[in-house]
Design an enzyme around this catalytic site. Structure first.
Site, PDB file in Angstrom:
ATOM      1  N   LYS A 157       0.849  -1.203   0.000  1.00 42.19           N
ATOM      2  CA  LYS A 157       0.000   0.000   0.000  1.00 42.19           C
ATOM      3  C   LYS A 157       0.882   1.251   0.000  1.00 42.19           C
ATOM      4  CE  LYS A 157      -3.958   1.967   2.573  1.00 42.19           C
ATOM      5  NZ  LYS A 157      -4.838   1.822   3.770  1.00 42.19           N
ATOM      6  N   SER A 181      -9.932   2.306   2.790  1.00 43.96           N
ATOM      7  CA  SER A 181      -8.948   3.007   1.977  1.00 43.96           C
ATOM      8  C   SER A 181      -8.004   2.075   1.214  1.00 43.96           C
ATOM      9  CB  SER A 181      -8.123   3.926   2.874  1.00 43.96           C
ATOM     10  OG  SER A 181      -7.301   3.166   3.734  1.00 43.96           O
ATOM     11  N   SER A 188     -10.422   0.010   6.977  1.00 50.54           N
ATOM     12  CA  SER A 188      -9.759   0.144   5.681  1.00 50.54           C
ATOM     13  C   SER A 188      -9.126  -1.118   5.118  1.00 50.54           C
ATOM     14  CB  SER A 188      -8.683   1.234   5.752  1.00 50.54           C
ATOM     15  OG  SER A 188      -9.270   2.501   5.682  1.00 50.54           O
TER      16      SER A 188
END
Lengths: 503, 495
Positions: free
Chosen positions: B78, B158, B182
């Site tokens: 990420k 997210s 998330s």
């Protein structure tokens, strides 16, 4: 515990145009914790390094960086708290104080608002022998220093040096117990002395490792006593905070000026606005920096990157057990054990290095005599050379020998000064100097008698005069001393001269 | 080639060990898949050279018989994780051009475990969002579609890029971070597994901070076994993070027995929300039955403060974020706005932050600043902290009463269409986190397991919440649910 009794000093009174006013002063002292590494980053704290060389990723607030507490800094703050006879809080916590400034890279300073490490304590501020002010300490909290913005290197640009960013500070907050500019300076002096004894702050004001914010208000005589009875600030005037002072002289000047400014406002029928002010030493005045309305909203909240700081009572006890003797106790002991005056004891304990030197000189010697020699001869000589006690060319054992030689009447006080000078410049041992240079005092009465006889025989006219006027006997003593190269014991010479002249 | 990318971590690991495949082959297969999946916008920075180097090194180690646990396995990271020399900008314009000189602890541990980083994955800006639409790179796209409907769907957020990439077999697994859901919400939206471990399990060092007291990293994988393998590599004590726990890391994979007989599963009545879609309700019921059939005892429980969790979360998280994001000021790194004649430092801050932060980030910075302001602190922040304590206590009481894990829906709906929420009140978007934020507030481990498809053919997930530090048991419970659900569906390739 040894204690010297004392009386409180009178508060400073300033005569206004209409009536008298008293000052009320509280201080927030930022003391840099002596530590080789910063509070949360492990970076070096070395003073005078190249700009931006003592900066870790944490100090520069790079993304994803996290603070980790430096345990030694906590220990130092605990030590300081214990030295100020303060409450140590076994549970404390760090908060973020949020504000934007280029020398504050994270946009917040890690400090302790809600739960400081150290609670209430006190400092006894010596004014003169027998007179001292007890100043209450409200709290000590641990926090980070900011970096430095430099605005005068370039006309268009500002520069930032982050070497100091993240360095550990203790903010030592007093109650408003200081009652005049001299007391304020004495407070800083005493605090600095204690910190240096403890080894928790170098106390070097020029390098900025001791700075003070000074809160000043004025009130009518009698109001402060009401405050002390009730602890209700309503009895006191509105205060102004003078920020970031790092000179004793300027602190006094700034307080004096600020008090007079406030008095003029009040006597003119106005009201003092609570605000932050800066002192301008060039103009000797304080200027408004920001009003209460413009005050930052720091949006304090607990720093989620750090766990609460929990320490063990046993650890605190260990630190307490290892505390050095502190100035008040040392001074009292010097008075008691060495028979010194409080004044001399104060002088000798002002710096712990001086006190340690003195104790070595005094070991096995007459304390008062040792004190005289350290204060008058040694300090004077060092000052002349601009030297520090820590690099004194004469070792304390050697000065101790001189004091011992005087006391045992092996040398006279006058000769001792010569011995001192030789020892100071050459590093030689006083005993050896006295032997080698033949400086030993002559106490052999036979030898002295012979010398006296010689002088009397050579000066019959003077003998007559002296018989008529006994005060002239001193002339004979001087002649004998001269003849013996100053080595004769003056007391013995005097006695023999008197006897031989039949006075 | 494309078959290789469909492997799980465990499958690929075994194949590597047997010598059926090399890490370089796996890596090339993934790089090829990424190349062909531009439409998903999942990978935002690719690191093919670095990947090949690491793959070659992994193959050497495999050959030498000295292979660590994730040796040679290609994964995505990420964009919130700082990776040395590789762009790491939290999907924000304000970190444009930022290449850290350091590697986050979690990604360093994965690297040291032999994993091969393929590149950086899309996400919501600073991890603030539930749809991946706040990203400066543009949104990632869910590989799943509603039957033949070509409407592009969100992969959730997210960690949307991570979810999309794993679901579309662009990499074998990915890292995610979870502040309010998330990891778990995007996992549920894309039919994959995602676990948020106990707060303090994974080091936060080197991960761009959103809300420090809530942020945790975790794996996003194709199944529960992979989650166990990857979590073990990611977690552990880190002296650089004061909130990281000094606890030994168990062999999570070894704890996957599938035996949950006698375990007590709590079903919290407060999670039965007004207006919850029937399909979610039915799925939850089905999941309950599965666990019961596996020998667990099902117990209705109450977590009475649940309804205050979302408001408390949306006070605490923005408050911390407003402070954490203050460092992005244009002074030291990232983007600095062009200044006009006469602009000073205040203008530099204002212009830099105005153009560097997107709307959602600005909204949260403003909310956070407001709730911490003098005069509002007690009414908002302090009250939210009290609520947080109560929520934590709700869970403690349930666990003290003998509950081993709690089963809830993971999300209130299946993946929604990109842009569908554009006009909605921001609170509508925040409601996505309704089942997940409690877990962050309480610091507990939570895992999202794909359990079925909705009527339109979109995956749905259930969440299991475990006792603190007992990720092993939680994973085993999830493993049992996974086996019972038998979810094997994959999105049909359209990209």
């Amino acid at each position: 515990m040894l204690d010297l009794t004392y009386d409180s000093p009178k508060p400073k009174v300033i005569a206004g145009a209409k009536h008298d006013w008293e000052l009320v002063i509280g201080m927030e002292v930022h003391a840099q914790i002596s530590s080789r590494a910063k509070l949360f980053s492990g970076a070096s704290t070395r003073f005078g390094a190249e700009p931006n060389s003592n900066v870790s990723f944490v100090d520069a607030a790079m993304p994803g960086m996290l603070p980790v507490i430096n345990e030694y800094c906590v220990e130092q703050a605990v030590r300081t708290g214990l030295g100020l006879k303060a409450q140590i809080n076994l549970w404390s916590a760090f908060d973020r104080k949020n504000y934007f400034y280029p020398d504050q890279p994270a946009g917040y300073q890690i400090s302790q608002l809600y739960h400081p490490l150290v609670g209430e304590g006190e400092i006894l501020v010596d004014m003169e022998p027998g007179i001292a002010r007890k100043v209450r300490i409200e709290r000590i909290h641990v926090e980070q220093d900011a970096g430095k913005s430099i605005h005068d290197m370039d006309p268009a640009m500002s520069f930032v040096d982050l070497n100091r960013a993240g360095v550990a500070l203790m903010e030592i907050v007093s109650r408003p117990d200081i009652r005049g500019p001299e007391e304020a300076a004495a407070y800083i002096t005493k605090l600095r002395q204690i910190l240096r004894y403890l080894g928790t702050c170098d106390g070097n004001m020029q390098n900025g490792n001791l700075r003070a914010d000074v809160n000043v208000s004025v009130c009518r005589p009698g109001a402060y006593e009401k405050y002390m009875e009730t602890q209700d600030f309503a009895h006191l005037g509105t205060r102004c905070e003078i920020k970031n002072m790092n000179s004793m002289r300027f602190i006094q000047l700034a307080i004096d000026h600020e008090a007079k400014r406030q008095i003029a406002i009040l006597e003119g029928g106005g009201t003092v606005e609570q605000e932050t002010r800066l002192y301008d030493p060039d103009k000797n005045e304080t200027r408004s920096m920001r009003s209460k309305e413009e005050a930052h909203d720091y949006r304090y909240f607990p720093d989620p990157d750090l766990l609460p700081l929990e320490i063990e009572q046993g650890w605190v006890d260990d630190i307490r057990a290892a505390l050095p003797e502190l100035p008040d106790e040392k001074k009292a002991r010097f008075v008691k054990d060495f028979g010194l005056s409080e004044y001399d004891a104060s002088v000798l304990t002002a710096e712990h290095e001086n006190a340690a030197y003195f104790e070595q000189v005094a070991a096995g010697n007459d304390g008062k005599l040792a004190a005289n020699w350290v204060i008058n001869e040694l300090f004077g000589r060092l000052k002349k050379d601009d030297r520090d006690i820590t690099d004194s060319p004469i070792a304390p054992e050697n000065l101790g020998q001189i004091v011992g030689l005087i006391k045992s009447e092996e040398i006279s006080g006058k000769i001792a000064k010569d011995v001192f000078e030789i020892a100071y410049t050459s590093g030689r041992e006083p005993r050896e100097i006295v032997e080698t240079e033949g400086m030993k005092q002559v106490t052999d009465t036979g030898a002295i008698e012979a010398a006296v006889d010689e002088v009397i025989a050579a000066n019959p006219a003077q003998v007559e005069k002296a018989k008529a006027n006994p005060k002239l006997a001193g002339w004979f003593v001087g002649q004998v001393m001269k003849a013996t190269g100053g080595k004769a014991n003056p007391k013995a010479v005097n006695e023999i001269v008197q006897a031989k002249l039949g006075l | 080639m494309s078959e290789l990318t469909k492997l799980t971590l465990a499958g690929a690991r075994d194949a590597l060990k047997k010598g059926d495949v090399t890490s370089l082959e796996l890596t090339e297969a993934c790089l090829g898949a990424i190349e062909g999946a531009g439409a998903l916008n999942a990978f935002v920075h690719q690191t093919p050279d670095l990947a090949r180097d690491r793959a070659n090194a992994a193959d050497e180690r495999l050959k030498a018989g000295d292979a660590p646990k994730m040796c040679g396995l290609p994964i995505g990271i990420k964009d919130l994780f700082c990776t040395e020399g590789v762009p790491s900008q939290a999907a924000s314009r304000i970190l444009e051009g930022f290449r850290p000189e350091y590697e986050s602890t979690v990604s360093a541990q994965l690297r040291d475990a032999g994993a091969v980083m393929l590149g950086k994955l899309n996400m919501d800006e600073f991890a603030m969002g539930s749809s991946n639409e706040t990203s400066v790179y543009g949104n990632a796209v869910n590989p799943w579609r509603r039957g033949n409907d070509e409407t592009q769907l969100t992969p959730g957020g997210s960690s949307g890029g991570s979810a999309s990439a794993v679901a579309a077999d662009l990499c074998l697994a990915a890292t995610g971070t979870d502040t309010g859901g998330s990891i778990r919400q995007p996992a549920a939206f894309t039919g994959i597994t995602g676990i948020k471990p106990t707060y303090g399990r994974c080091s936060r060092w080197g991960i761009v901070a959103f809300a420090s007291s809530l942020d945790q990293a975790g794996p996003m994988t194709k199944d529960v076994r992979d989650a166990a393998i990857m979590l073990e590599a990611m977690c552990g004590h880190d002296p650089k993070d004061s909130t990281s726990a000094e606890l030994a890391v168990p062999d999570f994979e070894a704890m996957l027995t599938g035996d949950i007989r006698g375990k007590v599963i709590g079903i919290p009545r407060e999670y039965r929300m007004e207006g919850m879609p029937e399909e979610i309700e039915a799925l939850w019921q089905k999941g309950t039955e599965m666990l019961k059939d596996a020998g667990a005892e099902i117990r209705d429980i109450s977590l009475p403060h649940t309804k205050y969790a979302l408001p408390a979360y949306y006070v605490i998280a923005p408050a911390e974020a407003s402070s954490n994001l203050a460092r992005y000021d244009g002074v030291r790194y990232g983007r600095r706005a062009k200044l006009s004649q006469g602009d000073g430092v205040v203008e530099m801050y204002e212009k830099t932050r105005a153009e560097g932060f997107g709307h959602e980030v600005q909204r949260r910075v403003m909310v956070g600043t407001y709730v911490l302001s003098a005069g509002f602190y007690d009414a908002y922040y302090n009250r939210a902290r009290k609520v947080r304590t109560l929520i934590k206590r709700d869970f403690e009481q349930a666990f003290d009463a003998g509950v081993d894990a709690i089963l809830t829906p993971a999300t209130p709906s299946a993946a929604f269409g990109l842009g569908e929420m554009a006009e909605a009140d921001p609170v509508q978007m925040y409601l996505n986190d309704v089942f997940t934020v409690t877990v962050n507030l309480a610091g507990l481990p939570g895992i999202s397991v794909p359990t079925g498809l909705d009527r339109q053919g979109l995956p749905l997930g259930l969440q299991l919440i475990g006792r603190p530090w007992e990720e092993g048991d939680l994973l085993n419970c999830a493993y049992s649910l996974e086996r019972a659900a038998g979810f094997v569906e994959k999105p049909a390739k359209w990209w």
